[in-house]
Structure formats: C-alpha cells, structure tokens
Design a protein around this motif. Structure first.
Motif, PDB file in Angstrom:
ATOM      1  N   ALA B 109       0.840  -1.207   0.000  1.00  0.00           N
ATOM      2  CA  ALA B 109       0.000   0.000   0.000  1.00  0.00           C
ATOM      3  C   ALA B 109       0.871   1.252   0.000  1.00  0.00           C
ATOM      4  CB  ALA B 109      -0.934  -0.002   1.207  1.00  0.00           C
ATOM      5  N   GLY B 110       1.970   1.185   0.777  1.00  0.00           N
ATOM      6  CA  GLY B 110       2.859   2.341   0.880  1.00  0.00           C
ATOM      7  C   GLY B 110       3.493   2.680  -0.450  1.00  0.00           C
ATOM      8  N   VAL B 111       3.961   1.673  -1.146  1.00  0.00           N
ATOM      9  CA  VAL B 111       4.626   1.928  -2.428  1.00  0.00           C
ATOM     10  C   VAL B 111       3.628   2.521  -3.431  1.00  0.00           C
ATOM     11  CG1 VAL B 111       5.706   0.853  -4.428  1.00  0.00           C
ATOM     12  CG2 VAL B 111       6.429   0.221  -2.118  1.00  0.00           C
ATOM     13  N   ILE B 112       2.441   1.908  -3.510  1.00  0.00           N
ATOM     14  CA  ILE B 112       1.435   2.445  -4.451  1.00  0.00           C
ATOM     15  C   ILE B 112       1.063   3.868  -4.052  1.00  0.00           C
ATOM     16  CG2 ILE B 112      -0.851   2.111  -5.486  1.00  0.00           C
ATOM     17  CD1 ILE B 112      -0.643  -0.840  -4.795  1.00  0.00           C
ATOM     18  N   GLY B 113       0.798   4.057  -2.757  1.00  0.00           N
ATOM     19  CA  GLY B 113       0.374   5.375  -2.275  1.00  0.00           C
ATOM     20  C   GLY B 113       1.431   6.433  -2.523  1.00  0.00           C
ATOM     21  N   LEU B 114       2.689   6.062  -2.272  1.00  0.00           N
ATOM     22  CA  LEU B 114       3.781   7.016  -2.446  1.00  0.00           C
ATOM     23  C   LEU B 114       3.892   7.460  -3.906  1.00  0.00           C
ATOM     24  CD1 LEU B 114       6.576   7.910  -0.756  1.00  0.00           C
ATOM     25  CD2 LEU B 114       7.550   6.526  -2.570  1.00  0.00           C
ATOM     26  N   VAL B 115       3.894   6.481  -4.796  1.00  0.00           N
ATOM     27  CA  VAL B 115       4.076   6.811  -6.211  1.00  0.00           C
ATOM     28  C   VAL B 115       2.893   7.634  -6.720  1.00  0.00           C
ATOM     29  CG1 VAL B 115       4.224   5.838  -8.526  1.00  0.00           C
ATOM     30  CG2 VAL B 115       5.537   4.813  -6.655  1.00  0.00           C
ATOM     31  N   VAL B 116       1.689   7.152  -6.426  1.00  0.00           N
ATOM     32  CA  VAL B 116       0.497   7.863  -6.914  1.00  0.00           C
ATOM     33  C   VAL B 116       0.429   9.276  -6.327  1.00  0.00           C
ATOM     34  CG1 VAL B 116      -2.026   7.913  -6.843  1.00  0.00           C
ATOM     35  CG2 VAL B 116      -0.828   5.788  -7.371  1.00  0.00           C
ATOM     36  N   GLY B 117       0.648   9.374  -5.001  1.00  0.00           N
ATOM     37  CA  GLY B 117       0.550  10.681  -4.339  1.00  0.00           C
ATOM     38  C   GLY B 117       1.613  11.642  -4.839  1.00  0.00           C
ATOM     39  N   GLY B 171      -3.180  -4.957   0.498  1.00  0.00           N
ATOM     40  CA  GLY B 171      -2.305  -3.940  -0.082  1.00  0.00           C
ATOM     41  C   GLY B 171      -2.985  -3.183  -1.208  1.00  0.00           C
ATOM     42  N   VAL B 172      -3.639  -3.912  -2.079  1.00  0.00           N
ATOM     43  CA  VAL B 172      -4.220  -3.300  -3.274  1.00  0.00           C
ATOM     44  C   VAL B 172      -5.447  -2.447  -2.937  1.00  0.00           C
ATOM     45  CG1 VAL B 172      -5.512  -3.903  -5.351  1.00  0.00           C
ATOM     46  CG2 VAL B 172      -3.284  -4.915  -4.944  1.00  0.00           C
ATOM     47  N   LEU B 173      -6.140  -2.823  -1.865  1.00  0.00           N
ATOM     48  CA  LEU B 173      -7.337  -2.048  -1.515  1.00  0.00           C
ATOM     49  C   LEU B 173      -7.057  -0.944  -0.495  1.00  0.00           C
ATOM     50  CD1 LEU B 173     -10.002  -4.881  -1.268  1.00  0.00           C
ATOM     51  CD2 LEU B 173      -9.722  -3.212  -3.085  1.00  0.00           C
ATOM     52  N   GLY B 174      -5.866  -0.971   0.125  1.00  0.00           N
ATOM     53  CA  GLY B 174      -5.674  -0.109   1.298  1.00  0.00           C
ATOM     54  C   GLY B 174      -4.803   1.112   1.101  1.00  0.00           C
ATOM     55  N   TRP B 175      -4.409   1.445  -0.139  1.00  0.00           N
ATOM     56  CA  TRP B 175      -3.412   2.510  -0.294  1.00  0.00           C
ATOM     57  C   TRP B 175      -4.009   3.903  -0.470  1.00  0.00           C
ATOM     58  CZ3 TRP B 175      -4.046   4.971  -4.939  1.00  0.00           C
ATOM     59  CH2 TRP B 175      -4.781   4.269  -5.912  1.00  0.00           C
ATOM     60  N   THR B 176      -5.335   3.991  -0.557  1.00  0.00           N
ATOM     61  CA  THR B 176      -5.926   5.270  -0.985  1.00  0.00           C
ATOM     62  C   THR B 176      -5.666   6.416   0.002  1.00  0.00           C
ATOM     63  OG1 THR B 176      -7.961   4.433  -0.047  1.00  0.00           O
ATOM     64  CG2 THR B 176      -7.747   4.321  -2.431  1.00  0.00           C
ATOM     65  N   THR B 177      -5.837   6.146   1.291  1.00  0.00           N
ATOM     66  CA  THR B 177      -5.604   7.223   2.265  1.00  0.00           C
ATOM     67  C   THR B 177      -4.161   7.697   2.196  1.00  0.00           C
ATOM     68  OG1 THR B 177      -7.123   6.040   3.681  1.00  0.00           O
ATOM     69  CG2 THR B 177      -5.959   7.886   4.649  1.00  0.00           C
ATOM     70  N   ALA B 178      -3.244   6.718   2.122  1.00  0.00           N
ATOM     71  CA  ALA B 178      -1.823   7.074   2.045  1.00  0.00           C
ATOM     72  C   ALA B 178      -1.558   7.952   0.818  1.00  0.00           C
ATOM     73  CB  ALA B 178      -0.976   5.809   1.993  1.00  0.00           C
ATOM     74  N   VAL B 224       0.454   7.826   8.577  1.00  0.00           N
ATOM     75  CA  VAL B 224      -0.668   7.072   8.002  1.00  0.00           C
ATOM     76  C   VAL B 224      -0.305   5.598   7.871  1.00  0.00           C
ATOM     77  CG1 VAL B 224      -1.994   6.734   5.892  1.00  0.00           C
ATOM     78  CG2 VAL B 224      -1.702   9.013   6.820  1.00  0.00           C
ATOM     79  N   LEU B 225       0.928   5.332   7.444  1.00  0.00           N
ATOM     80  CA  LEU B 225       1.345   3.940   7.279  1.00  0.00           C
ATOM     81  C   LEU B 225       1.377   3.205   8.614  1.00  0.00           C
ATOM     82  CD1 LEU B 225       4.107   3.744   4.566  1.00  0.00           C
ATOM     83  CD2 LEU B 225       1.640   3.660   4.357  1.00  0.00           C
ATOM     84  N   THR B 226       1.826   3.889   9.654  1.00  0.00           N
ATOM     85  CA  THR B 226       1.860   3.254  10.978  1.00  0.00           C
ATOM     86  C   THR B 226       0.462   2.837  11.395  1.00  0.00           C
ATOM     87  OG1 THR B 226       3.526   4.921  11.438  1.00  0.00           O
ATOM     88  CG2 THR B 226       2.878   3.512  13.252  1.00  0.00           C
ATOM     89  N   VAL B 227      -0.485   3.739  11.202  1.00  0.00           N
ATOM     90  CA  VAL B 227      -1.866   3.414  11.532  1.00  0.00           C
ATOM     91  C   VAL B 227      -2.379   2.296  10.627  1.00  0.00           C
ATOM     92  CG1 VAL B 227      -4.212   4.320  11.659  1.00  0.00           C
ATOM     93  CG2 VAL B 227      -2.294   5.741  12.391  1.00  0.00           C
ATOM     94  N   LEU B 228      -2.015   2.381   9.347  1.00  0.00           N
ATOM     95  CA  LEU B 228      -2.472   1.385   8.377  1.00  0.00           C
ATOM     96  C   LEU B 228      -1.970  -0.016   8.739  1.00  0.00           C
ATOM     97  CD1 LEU B 228      -4.003   1.049   5.702  1.00  0.00           C
ATOM     98  CD2 LEU B 228      -1.841   1.346   4.511  1.00  0.00           C
ATOM     99  N   LEU B 229      -0.771  -0.064   9.318  1.00  0.00           N
ATOM    100  CA  LEU B 229      -0.220  -1.349   9.738  1.00  0.00           C
ATOM    101  C   LEU B 229      -1.176  -2.019  10.723  1.00  0.00           C
ATOM    102  CD1 LEU B 229       2.213  -3.186   9.480  1.00  0.00           C
ATOM    103  CD2 LEU B 229       3.368  -1.848  11.225  1.00  0.00           C
TER     104      LEU B 229
END
Lengths: 327, 301, 342
Positions: B109-117, B171-178, B224-229
């Motif tokens: 999720a972090g990698v997707i979120g980082l790149v997209v964001g 991972g695939v469903l959880g990256w949006t907030t990040a 956000v990632l810490t919480v997401l964990l």
C-alpha cells in the motif's frame, strides 16, 4: 552599451483567471549595467515579485524579451539556456522557508554544483562551499549544521552564499531584508554592498521599504499595477519625483525624525489599489490621483522624459513636487 | 574583508551538536509516555513474531483431543482449545503471520500510495486529475465485498495457506488514504520557497521530487502507514474470520478467532486471548502513529 | 455613556483619580522544552489619557508579551506571570477573577493586532460581529445594535458603511479589515487601546491612512494609546513617549523628541544609527554586531553588553540601575554620559 548585463523589452506576464487575465506585469522595459543596483519599489500587487520570477525563470513570460548579456533567454533552450541562467541568481525574501530544512548547510550551498557539475572549481566542492560561507561571514566549520540552528540573519547569509555559488553577474534580491529584525537588516545590507564592490555584482533590488531601496540603489523604478510609472537615478526619484504616485508613496513613508512631524508634505491617497485583473483604462493611477483629468481615462501616458520631468515619468501632468524637503 | 568580518554574528546558542529535524522529533518523543507504552508493545510483538520460542516452549501444533477445552495449568497459562491445542502457544505463534501480513500489505500500500501521491501532487493538472479519479474509484469499492472477491480469486489454489492472497488483497485495496495524504503533503511542500530556489538553479524534476519535496512531505505519510499497519493486521483477522483469509497450516490471530468463534460459549479463552493480543497490537501501532505525528508537527513547537 | 459609568462603579477598588494604566515590575516566563524563557523581566510602564506611548523593540524583546499580560490573553501554559502588578485606575488586573477581567477587556482596555483576517470570524458578517458586542455587553436590541455597527464603520471611515455592514471579512481589503478591527476594539468605548504592530502587514500608503485614523480617533475619545512596534519611522510620527525594550526590560524611556535627538542608551543609539533613511542616502550603515539574546540564556549584567560598543567589565558584572536623567527620562545604561556625549 556593452556593460548592460540585463535588459528586458516589453516584458508581459498575464495569469489566466476565471474571467479574463490578471495582468501582473504589463510591459516592462528595464536595463541593468554591470556593478549597479536597480531598486524596484511598489506596493503589494504592483507586479514586482512576478517580475523577479520572470527574470530568474520561475515563470515564463507571456510576451517580451529578457536579455542576459545580449542573449534572449526566451529564445534559448537546453544547454545554452542553462548556461545563461547561471548568470542570474536570486535571493529570496523569507529566510525561514527558502532553505530546505532537511538539508545541511553544506548541501544547500553545494547544490548548485551538483546541478551544474562543470561549475565546480578545481579545488573541489567542499572547499568551494567553505569559501562561500567565509565570504558571507559565517563560520566555515558549520557546514554540517541544519538551517534551524541558525538565526534569521544567518539564514539569509546562507541564501546569499547559495546565490553566489555559480559566480553570477546578476543577483535578483526579492525583499531580502524585510523579514529580518531592524538591527540585523543593516548587517545584511552591508554584506550585499560589500559583495557588490568586491565581486562586481549587479543587483535588481526589489522591496517595499523605500528607505532601504534609497540606501542601496543607484537607480530606482517605481511600479504600479504591472507598469513602471517613473524611473531615474536615486536622486531624481527621491528628491525630484514627478509622478503623483511616487510623490504619494514617498510622502507616506514614516521618517524616524519627530521634528519633521507636521512639516512634511503628506499626500493621503484614497482607497485601495484596483485589481490587476481589471485595471483602469488609460492611466492606471487615475482612480486614486488628485491630478486626474477626464483625458487620463482615454490616453495612456507613456514612460518618457517630459517637459517638466528630466527623467522618464508616465504622467501627462508630470511635475516636480518636493515631498522629501529637509530643513 | 575586515568590515565584513566585523559583522559576523555569534553562533546561535542552541547548545552544541547539530540536530536534524528527526533528531528534534526524537528528543520530543523521548518525553512522551504514550510513545514508550506503544513502543514496548510493538517491540514485544515483533520479538514474538521473529522468535516465538523465546516466549513459549510448547508447540502450537501439538494438539491432543484428550486436552479438549482443558483449563489453564501445566505450562499452558491460557488453557487448551476445542482441538486440545495450547492457546498461549497458538497465540504467540500467531503473531508471526499476523505481523507478516500486516507489514507486507502495508509495504505494498505504501509503495502504491507514495508513487500515486507524489506524481499526482508534483505534476498536478491532468496527471492529478486522472490519478485522483483512480483513487476515488478504488475508494468507492466496498472494502469487505471487494476483499472477499479479490482474496477468493487469488487463493483458488487449495494447497496455499492464503498468506500471499491476503497480503495482495489488503495492499491493493488499502493505499488510498496514504496516496491522498502524500498528495496533499507534496502539494504544500512543492510551493515552498526552497523548492523554487532549487528550480531556479535548474534542478531536474527527479531532484526536486526526491531531494526537496519527498523528505519534507514524508512524515504525515509515515504516520498514516503506521496506523495502516494496525488496520491491516485487523484486516487479516477479518478476512480469516470470514473464511477468505489464511487457512491450512497457517497460524494467525484472525484464524484462531475464526476457529474459536463457534465454541465461544463453552470455552471463552481461545477466543479472548488472540483477540486481546490483536487489539493490543493494533492499538499500539495507532498510538505510535499518533505520537510520531505529534512529534513531527511543527505547529506544536 | 450611562452604561459605562455603571460598569466603572461595578469594579471594586476603582479610583478614578489613579493613573489610567500603570505596569509595575512585571515578570513573565515561558516554560518550554529548552528551558525557562524569561520574556519579561521587570517592566515598568505608565500611560495617561490622550497619550500615545510607543513600546519599541525587535522581535523577542518582550513587547508583545507585555501587551498580552496587560490584556490577560497570555497563553498559559506555557506563559506565566511570575510577578508585578498591572494597575488600571488603581485596580490590580492580575488579581481580578477571570469573569471581571473579561469585562475589563471588553469595556476598558481593548487591543488590535497585526493580522486582522485571523482576528475576525470568517463565517459571520462584520456587521453581525460588531452588533453582537452591543447585544452581549450592552443588551441593546438587534435593530439598535445594527444601527450602531453602521455608525462605527462610518467612524472608521469605511466608505458606504450601510452596504458594507453585511459583507464578510474576506470581502474587505487588508486596510479595510484593519479598520473593521479598530471599529470592534472601539465599540464599547475603551479608555485604553493597545495596538500590536497594527500596520506591519500593510502597504505604506495604507499604513499612513490607518495611522492617521488611529490618531484622530484617539484625539476624539481622549484614549490612552499603547503602540507596540519595531518601526522607528511610525513611532517618530505619532508617539508622545517611547519605551525601548531589550531582552524583556525597558532600557530607556523618554519623550519622543528627546530620544531621537539624544538617545541615552547605547542600544537606542545603535539602533537609530543602523536604519537606512528615506531623507538622505548616507554611507555604510552602522551595524549592531551579534544577535538579540536567547530568552532562555540572557547575558549577565546589562543584557546588551555582548553587542555594545561602549561595554566594559562593569556591564558584564552588574545590571545597570535606572538613572533618572531628566523629568520623564529614564535610562538603564552604565555609560549614559558617554552615550550622550557629555
């Protein structure tokens, strides 16, 4: 005129807005010679900060030319543009936001060399950075410190060192001391003056503080709503202003001498600056001008030498008024 | 030179050594009780995941029906479950898959979120428009429904224990907030003067993004990632409970809760203990995220 | 005016003949992670009706904190008033219960700030915010309150006040917003107005408008005006007396003409020599070396001594006493004779 290092012709910058365009800079011609300081003054919204951004390439002009040593930057591209740009650097206003808080001072001042590898002196980047710190009066041993460990004045010195790294001939200073305390302003102004003498720098010095501009400038241009309304050497602008706006501006500046109270020629302007999205027709200052005649709405006054103005003034009724009279 | 040297300012008395922002944040964190509670919990759980044998000598798969639902005692402090397995040992060993799923899903999720964001925030305009709509679309998928469909699809192989499927699903469903947090942090960092200063020097977009924007935009993202964990660890439990998560020889808290659920009336312990560990771990990560955010927040200084 | 008299009577210990505002030996500390910041260290000030006192100093000298302590709007924690008195007509405001202080704040001592936009509530019209003052504190009717709101906007010379009363703060320009804030501050006829850098964020032509408005209003109402600023030009134009602050202390206090002509403290003198002047070009600026001190680590003796051209051993060892060198002229400098050149 080979000593002209920077010249703009018909420089225009319009920003798209919801309706029409904000005409931030609307036809500016200026010239800067080697080793001189051109002060640009005006109130917020007059376009002086946009002008600075145009000069250093942070914004692309809508129209017009920017010539550095004769080369028109707006027509250059690629490596030639990069090399030309190196010659014109900028010192920003706010020393608290203009330095990356996550980088050490050494990295900040050394960054120009990382971007322009061919500009690194033979003796290496590390020594070059220490030398720059020394030049601006900071301890060369502090290269590993972070910006927040320095005071405002010291941070501004770091910003100046960064601007000097590529050995430019021109430095655009956008309100370089207005965020600093009074006792620190003098330190930075003296530093800038010293550097100019030693390195032969030319400054475009943009500020709203007319006292600071008078102190440091050889020539001054007064801007109002995207245009230069009056320009000349410092004595002409401060002692023989002929444009009503310049006169009003000068008369409004408080002078630190209580004996002048009630003896100065106070011109109180009515109202606020009109929106640059919808500037008045003809002369842009006419809506606040006490001399305005019906004709001012139809005919735009050109910036030129006039019968009663020995220096260029954009007013149909230009005439000297001694607002700064001393006794 | 002499007049200039006379203007040298004395170094600011900040007391010695250079401190980075992270160093400053650490000084701040050190004084917070909640940080220490969370940190101790997290360290214990991580140890449990890495070396479960440090915590128990029992084998979670050593189950004897003879001990079915037996009470605590005899080296099993939490008693035995309906299959006669040691509840304490199962819970300790369950940490590994729970944490593994949580960490791996969060990394994805972090990698997707980082790149997209980063891309959406930096380039703006149509890049932002396209990516932001994409975020909205993913966000519009009902999480449980989407997860069930996806996890089932991915774990069609009856041999697998479902770990890979759950990781990818979460991972695939959880990256949006990040991604959203990253995007707004990038936008605010992008407009800082120091980015303008670097742009003026002719820095490339890659340099601007990686050297100037990312380091200054990353702290809310890490929070956000810490919480997401924590959320992903709970997500694993949810999916396992619904029967689309871990299975087979896997041992996890979610699985243990799912197995113990039907027998909760007769034997509460096999349900309660994994739940307590799960809740404590999730809470620890969320508290950790909170503490880090406070420490990094310049407004509180 | 009757309501005001009623409020005056309501304040116990109030003596109409006592000085309007008298700050005595005020001490304020901020307890932070980096230690105790001694922001105000024994400030003495007084203010008469109709008078303008300028409190001049650089950032971190304690001038704004002093104002906040007088108003009772200090952030506590981390700020703490650790000593001294703030006497309003003989009543020590620091000892009043919070409910009484709130009344004093609204009715007797008002304050305006540098940033007018954040001081006004963006979701209400300026007319509503003004009218609310009258309704809450004076119990006037809705209609009457609105009439007085318009009257006030008129008094601060907002053109077309009748129409603009229904506008929201963001619909006003910076200068007009500052006028609205002045109107709010003056709504309940305070006797003291504290203005904290009221024109710092404004352009010079607008600054001139606001300063002349403040001067006119002060004259009409015979208010005491305490102007907190770093701008020596503005001060020279409007102040009657000046108190110069450095590192949490008033280092020099004098009538405005005297202080510009003959500064009696080394800091004041250095400050005046370090500013560029509009009225002549001048040579290289005289620089004050070094930095203002960190408030967590104020130098011993005279706090200015590490930066001072006159400093000698005694300045490091002993804090200078307050010398009375003329009527209404006080300076805390060991070398006042040398500074004055007598």
């Amino acid at each position: 005129m080979s000593d002209v290092v920077l010249e703009t012709r018909g420089l225009v910058k319009h920003f798209k807005a919801r309706k029409g365009a904000v005409r931030a800079v609307d036809g500016v011609d200026l010239q800067l010679r080697r080793g001189e300081t051109l002060g640009i003054v005006g109130e917020s919204g007059c376009g002086k900060s946009t002008l600075a951004k145009l000069l250093v390439g942070l914004e692309k002009p809508t129209q017009g030319e920017i010539r550095v040593r004769g080369e028109d930057l707006t027509r250059l591209g690629g490596a030639a543009l990069r090399r030309s740009r190196r010659n014109i650097q900028m010192v920003l206003q706010d020393p608290y936001t203009s330095l990356n808080p996550r980088m050490t001072v050494g990295d900040i001042i050394g960054e120009p060399y990382d971007i322009h590898r061919d500009a690194v002196p033979q003796y290496g980047k590390a020594r070059a950075v220490q030398e720059l710190l020394d030049i601006v009066g900071l301890n060369p041993d502090h290269i590993n410190r972070y910006p927040h460990q320095f005071s405002g004045g010291q941070r501004q010195r770091i910003g100046i060192a960064r601007a000097l790294a590529l050995r430019p001939e021109i430095i655009v200073c956008d309100e370089p001391v207005s965020a600093l305390d009074v006792s620190i302003q003098a330190q930075v102004i003296n530093l800038l003056e010293g550097l100019q003498r030693e390195l032969g720098l030319a400054y475009v010095f943009i500020a709203h503080d007319l006292s600071v501009v008078r102190h440091i400038s050889d020539r001054v241009a007064v801007m109002y709503l995207g245009k230069i309304v009056e320009t000349g050497n410092h004595a002409a602008i401060y002692e023989q202003p002929t444009h009503p706006y310049t006169q009003a501006l000068l008369s409004a500046v408080p002078v630190p001498d209580p004996r002048l109270r009630g003896r100065r020629d106070h011109i109180m302007l009515e109202g606020d600056v009109p929106s640059p999205a919808d500037p008045p027709s003809g002369c842009r200052f006419r809506t606040r001008c006490w001399k305005a005649q019906p004709g001012c709405a139809d005919h735009e006054p050109l910036l030129e030498i006039r019968q009663r103005s020995s220096h260029p003034s954009a007013c149909h009724y230009a005439e000297v008024r001694h607002v700064m009279r001393r006794f | 030179m002499s007049d200039r040297n006379a203007t040298v300012e004395a170094p600011k008395p900040t007391g010695g050594k250079p401190r980075s922002l992270a160093g400053d944040a650490w000084l701040d964190l050190r004084t917070r009780k909640i940080f220490w509670i969370a940190a101790v919990l997290v360290v214990v759980v991580l140890l449990m995941a890495a070396w479960p044998s440090l915590f128990t000598s029992a084998d979670p798969k050593d189950c004897l029906l003879a001990r079915k639902n037996a009470g605590a005692g005899g080296g099993a402090p939490f008693g035995y479950d309906f299959q006669g397995c040691d509840v304490y040992a199962k819970t300790v060993y369950g940490a590994r898959d729970s944490i593994l799923v949580g960490v791996a899903a969060t990394l994805i999720a972090g990698v997707i979120g980082l790149v997209v964001g980063l891309l959406a925030g930096y380039f703006g305009r149509w890049v932002d428009a396209v990516l932001s709509r994409f975020v909205d679309i993913v966000l519009a998928i009902p999480f449980i429904l989407g997860a069930i469909v996806l996890a089932r699809r991915l774990s069609s192989d009856p041999e697998s224990n479902g770990v890979f499927a759950v990781i990818v699903t979460l991972g695939v469903l959880g990256w949006t907030t990040a991604a959203r947090v990253m995007r707004s942090a990038v936008i605010s960092a992008k407009n800082q003067d120091y980015v303008a200063a670097a742009r003026m020097l002719g820095a490339s977009p890659a340099r601007l993004m990686l050297r100037h924007i990312l380091p200054n935009a990353v702290s809310p993202f890490i929070v956000v990632l810490t919480v997401l964990l924590g959320v992903n660890i709970a997500g694993e439990a949810t999916l396992s409970y619904l029967g689309v998560g871990l299975k087979g020889d896997a041992v996890s808290w979610g699985l243990a809760i799912a197995e113990a659920g039907p027998f909760a009336r007769t034997a509460a312990a096999p349900l309660v203990w994994p739940s307590v560990f799960l809740a404590a771990t999730v809470l620890a990560f969320i508290m950790l995220g909170d503490a880090i955010r406070d420490a990094f927040d310049p407004k509180l200084r | 005016m009757n309501e005001i008299t009623a409020h005056v009577d309501a304040l116990p210990g109030l003596d109409p003949r006592a000085p309007l505002l008298h700050v005595e030996d005020l001490h304020v500390e901020f307890r932070t992670r980096d230690g105790v910041a001694r922001a105000v260290n024994g400030v003495n000030l007084w203010l008469n009706p109709g008078e303008t006192l300028a409190v001049l100093g650089e950032s971190g000298c304690g001038k704004s904190v002093t104002a906040q302590a007088i108003m009772g709007i200090l952030d506590t924690p981390p700020g703490h008033v650790t000593g001294g008195r703030v006497l309003y007509r003989g009543v020590d405001l620091l000892r009043l219960p919070e409910s009484e202080r709130r009344k004093v704040r609204a009715n007797r001592i008002a304050m305006i700030f540098q940033d007018a936009l954040s001081a006004l509530n963006p979701v209400y019209t300026v007319g509503f915010q003004l009218a609310e003052l009258f309704r809450v504190h004076r119990g006037t009717s809705r209609r009457e309150a609105k009439r007085r709101a318009i009257e006030l906007l008129d008094q601060v010379r907002i053109p077309d006040a009748r129409r603009r009363v229904d506008d929201y703060p963001h619909e006003f320009s910076g200068g007009m917003r500052q006028r609205v804030m002045i109107a709010m501050a003056l709504a309940l006829d305070p006797e003291v107005l504290i203005a904290d850098e009221p024109t710092t964020a404004l352009d010079v032509t607008v600054q001139a408008q606001i300063m002349s408005l403040l001067a006119d209003l002060q004259r009409e109402r015979n208010m005491g005006l305490m102007l907190i600023t770093h701008d020596m030009g503005v001060v020279a134009d409007v102040a009657d007396r000046i108190a110069v602050m450095y590192a949490g202390k008033v280092v020099e206090e004098a009538p405005v003409y005297d202080i510009y002509a003959h500064p009696a403290h080394a800091y004041t003198k250095a400050l005046l020599e370090s500013i560029p002047r509009l009225d002549h070009k001048g040579q290289a600026l005289n620089v004050i070396r070094g930095l203002p001190p960190a408030l967590t680590d104020i130098p011993t003796g005279c706090a200015f001594h590490p930066r001072c051209a006159y400093a000698r051993e005694i300045c490091r060892l002993e804090p200078p006493p307050a010398y009375q060198i003329a009527p209404h002229r006080v300076t805390s400098c060991h070398f006042v004779r040398e500074v004055l050149g007598v």
